[in-house]
Design a protein around this motif. Structure first.
Motif, short mmCIF file in Angstrom:
data_model
loop_
_atom_site.label_atom_id
_atom_site.label_comp_id
_atom_site.label_asym_id
_atom_site.label_seq_id
_atom_site.Cartn_x
_atom_site.Cartn_y
_atom_site.Cartn_z
N MET A 1 13.53 5.86 23.80
CA MET A 1 13.53 5.88 22.25
C MET A 1 13.66 4.56 21.57
N ILE A 2 13.03 4.65 20.36
CA ILE A 2 13.35 3.23 19.43
C ILE A 2 14.53 3.12 18.69
N ASN A 3 14.96 1.94 18.45
CA ASN A 3 16.28 1.80 17.82
C ASN A 3 16.04 1.89 16.35
N ARG A 4 16.99 1.57 15.55
CA ARG A 4 17.01 1.85 13.96
C ARG A 4 16.11 0.62 13.41
N VAL A 5 16.36 -0.67 14.09
CA VAL A 5 15.54 -1.69 13.60
C VAL A 5 14.01 -1.35 13.77
N GLU A 6 13.43 -0.89 14.93
CA GLU A 6 12.26 -0.32 15.25
C GLU A 6 11.70 0.66 14.29
N LYS A 7 12.73 1.63 13.83
CA LYS A 7 12.37 2.86 13.25
C LYS A 7 12.10 2.24 11.58
N LEU A 8 13.13 1.41 11.21
CA LEU A 8 12.87 0.73 9.80
C LEU A 8 11.62 -0.09 9.70
N SER A 9 11.21 -0.68 10.75
CA SER A 9 9.97 -1.51 10.87
C SER A 9 8.79 -0.58 10.82
N LEU A 10 8.81 0.52 11.58
CA LEU A 10 7.51 1.45 11.65
C LEU A 10 7.55 2.05 10.05
N LEU A 11 8.57 2.19 9.50
CA LEU A 11 8.64 3.08 7.93
C LEU A 11 8.20 1.80 7.07
N SER A 12 8.62 0.75 7.29
CA SER A 12 8.14 -0.28 6.21
C SER A 12 6.83 -0.75 6.23
N GLU A 13 6.22 -0.45 7.54
CA GLU A 13 4.80 -0.92 7.69
C GLU A 13 3.92 0.13 7.02
N MET A 14 4.49 1.53 7.21
CA MET A 14 3.80 2.47 6.69
C MET A 14 3.85 2.48 5.34
N ILE A 15 4.91 2.20 4.58
CA ILE A 15 5.00 1.92 3.03
C ILE A 15 4.00 0.84 2.64
N ALA A 16 3.77 -0.31 3.17
CA ALA A 16 3.11 -1.30 3.01
C ALA A 16 1.77 -0.82 3.11
N PHE A 17 1.56 0.01 3.88
CA PHE A 17 -0.02 0.70 4.16
C PHE A 17 -0.24 1.66 2.79
N ALA A 18 0.54 2.42 2.47
CA ALA A 18 0.44 3.26 1.31
C ALA A 18 0.46 2.75 0.13
N GLN A 19 0.84 1.15 0.00
CA GLN A 19 1.03 0.70 -1.32
C GLN A 19 -0.42 -0.28 -1.60
N LYS A 20 -1.28 0.29 -1.17
CA LYS A 20 -2.47 -0.36 -1.35
C LYS A 20 -2.96 -0.52 -2.71
N ASP A 21 -2.44 0.37 -3.58
CA ASP A 21 -2.79 0.08 -5.10
C ASP A 21 -1.61 -0.05 -5.92
N GLU A 22 -0.42 -0.79 -5.32
CA GLU A 22 0.59 -1.12 -5.85
C GLU A 22 1.67 -0.15 -6.12
N ASN A 23 1.03 1.13 -6.05
CA ASN A 23 2.03 2.44 -6.19
C ASN A 23 1.80 3.34 -5.00
N ILE A 24 3.07 4.12 -4.78
CA ILE A 24 2.57 5.27 -3.92
C ILE A 24 2.53 6.41 -4.45
N LYS A 25 1.39 7.34 -4.10
CA LYS A 25 1.18 8.66 -4.62
C LYS A 25 2.34 9.56 -4.22
N SER A 26 2.30 10.46 -5.04
CA SER A 26 3.43 11.60 -4.65
C SER A 26 3.19 12.03 -3.37
N ILE A 27 2.20 12.50 -2.94
CA ILE A 27 1.77 13.10 -1.55
C ILE A 27 2.01 12.01 -0.51
N GLU A 28 1.62 10.76 -0.64
CA GLU A 28 1.89 9.72 0.45
C GLU A 28 3.71 9.50 0.51
N TYR A 29 4.36 9.65 -0.75
CA TYR A 29 5.82 9.37 -0.69
C TYR A 29 6.62 10.47 -0.13
N LYS A 30 5.99 11.81 -0.29
CA LYS A 30 6.43 13.09 0.46
C LYS A 30 6.20 12.70 2.09
#
Length: 133
Positions: A1-30
């Motif tokens: 199982m992954i630890n909290r630091v890894e979880k935050l890193s995964l999520l941060s990576e996904m957020i960065a991917f979603a911010q391709k146009d500087e904002n996250i669309k509602s469907i992406e946020y959900k």
């Protein structure tokens, strides 16, 4: 199982991917918040990550890296608008995770043959198993 630091890193990576146009669309946020809940990350921590990304942490588990790549594929396909820039970015994320170049290309090539371009998890795992063995 992954630890909290890894979880935050995964999520941060996904957020960065979603911010391709500087904002996250509602469907992406959900979608991202749904992943955060699955990872037991609070809404406060999730919202904090949007403004304050954390450093990338390489996952040791090959299966966790495949799951993360699948999440990124799903995220990319949410808005049904896939640019070549997104494909390159996804490919680079996969390579940085240590996934095989051939497997990543196979997933991206076969994506169009599935409804809504969503590669089923079992199919995706089989693609990476071939290259991993």
């Amino acid at each position: 199982m992954i630890n909290r630091v890894e979880k935050l890193s995964l999520l941060s990576e996904m957020i960065a991917f979603a911010q391709k146009d500087e904002n996250i669309k509602s469907i992406e946020y959900k979608f991202l918040f749904g992943v955060a809940k699955q990872l037991d990350i609070s809404k406060e921590d999730f919202d904090y990550l949007i403004e304050h990304p954390v450093t990338y942490v390489h996952l040791k588990s090959h299966s966790e890296r495949i799951v993360q790549f699948h999440r990124l594929v799903l995220l990319m396909n949410l808005d049904h608008e896939i640019s070549s820039k997104e494909l390159v970015k996804l490919h680079n994320f996969g390579l940085r995770m240590g996934l095989s170049h051939e497997s990543i290309n196979r997933v991206l090539d076969l994506m169009d043959s599935f409804p809504n371009k969503i590669v089923p998890p079992d199919f995706l795992i089989d693609i990476f198993k071939v290259q991993y063995n």
